[in-house]
Structure formats: C-alpha cells, structure tokens
Design an enzyme around this catalytic site. Structure first.
Site, PDB file in Angstrom:
ATOM      1  CE  LYS A 162      -7.499   3.829   3.673  1.00 39.55           C
ATOM      2  NZ  LYS A 162      -8.212   3.384   2.878  1.00 39.55           N
ATOM      3  CB  SER A 222     -11.960  -1.427   2.894  1.00 39.21           C
ATOM      4  OG  SER A 222     -10.383  -1.408   3.449  1.00 39.21           O
ATOM      5  NE  ARG A 270      -2.181   1.657   3.057  1.00 38.50           N
ATOM      6  CZ  ARG A 270      -2.699   1.805   4.922  1.00 38.50           C
ATOM      7  NH1 ARG A 270      -4.159   1.624   4.961  1.00 38.50           N
ATOM      8  NH2 ARG A 270      -2.291   2.294   5.626  1.00 38.50           N
TER       9      ARG A 270
END
Length: 215
Positions: free
Chosen positions: A141, A112, A43
């Site tokens: 994030k 998610s 990620r």
C-alpha cells in the site's frame, strides 16, 4: 449462505495485479479458492472503475461457486453493484454508519484500525469486523501507516470481541508468531498472489499458522 467472518477461517487473501507474476486474475483467484481460501478481498488501487467492476463481477462468480466470502476494498458502489458479501474501508473513508445506510443491513463492513481508540470506535460504530495492523512494514500500500507491532494486536485479542484480521507484512516465516499473539485470521497479499505455486504456499502458511496457534 451467511458470509464468512475473520475467525471463522484462517486466511484472508487480497488481490494485487502488480504482484501476481503477470497471471490473469481468474488464474490467481482460482488457485486461491481451490486451495481452500475462504475470504478473498479485491484490492486494486490503479484500475479505472469499469475494469474494477468487470473484475469484481468475475470474482463474485468464482467466490459464489467456491462458497467463499467476497469483499471489495474501498469501492462501496462496486460492492453493491456486484452483490459482494462485504466492503472494507479505511479510517479516512466514509464513516461506518453512513456506509451502513448505503449497503443495508446484510453486507459486511470491515474497518482498518491502528490503535485501541480506533478499535473501540469501530465497535461502537457497528463494524462487523476490524483489520488490525499493519503488524509489520509493508509495501503493498502506498498510504500505509507505521507498523503497530504486536502491542496493538495483543490488546485487541484481549479486549475486543469483534472478529478481527491481522494484516501488514505477514509472511510464511512470521505468521506463526502473529498467530501466537492471538490472530486467528491473517491477511496476506504478496506472499500468496506472488507465489509461483499458490496452493503449496497456502498450505505452508496454514501449517505455520497452526503451529503458532498450538503454542
């Protein structure tokens, strides 16, 4: 070898170059895999596609050698190009059935979720596993939703048969409590990639998680 799902292993590690203390991806990923981490998600939100492709090819080689599951966050095209075991998407990405049309029947699709309604929809859409969170506030994030706390985690543990991974602000000091609420697999980012001694931190996290599960 079949891909490893959350619940079949305890730690789900995510990469983040900004938190890795300047160490190369190969060093960080190698330390995680050597410490027994068996699910690794790539990620990186700030790299160009070419660099992500190069790094994912590296991680595919490392995870294959270690017998670990390799997941790519968001980028379905890159996951397909490198032969990843899975792709993880969010609520605002392509719908699960459309992703399935692209990746075929064998690649894992993780989604998610932040509410019971989203969890049920994920099951009905054919997701292979769901992310549950964020449990706590997190700064890894930029587009993160508000923390869901333990209420949603408790609900998923009681009502959803799909494998799931708890995520969001989980650290060594709180993972025992997260595990105590039914999370048999937990995702961690800064706690692992930001540790100076990654193997020691993995062991500390594992020990704390086992204590929570044994309560």
């Amino acid at each position: 070898m079949p891909a490893i799902l959350p619940g079949q292993t305890d730690i789900y590690a995510l990469t983040d170059s900004r938190l890795s203390l300047g160490r190369p991806l190969a060093v960080v990923a190698g330390a995680l895999l050597d410490a027994g981490v068996r699910i690794l998600q790539y990620r990186e939100k700030h790299f160009k596609a070419g660099k992500m492709l190069e790094e994912c090819r590296l991680l595919r080689r490392l995870t294959e050698k270690a017998g670990a599951c390799f997941i790519v966050n968001d980028h379905i095209d890159i996951a397909m190009l490198v032969g990843a075991d899975g792709v993880h998407i969010g609520q605002e990405d392509l719908p699960v059935p459309e992703v399935r049309r692209l990746v075929g029947p064998d690649m894992l699709i993780g989604l998610s979720t932040h509410s019971p309604e989203q969890a049920v929809a994920a099951v009905n859409a054919g997701a292979d596993y769901i992310g549950v969170g964020p449990i706590f506030a997190t700064r890894t994030k930029e587009d993160v939703v508000d923390p869901v706390g333990y209420g949603y985690l408790d609900w998923v543990a009681r009502n959803i048969d799909l494998p799931f991974v708890a995520i969001g602000g989980i650290k060594a000091h709180n993972i025992a409590e997260v595990a105590g609420h039914g999370a048999r697999c937990c995702a961690l980012v800064s706690e692992l990639v930001g540790a100076r001694d990654i193997p020691a931190r993995v062991e500390a996290v594992r020990t704390a998680m086992r204590e929570g599960l044994d309560r």
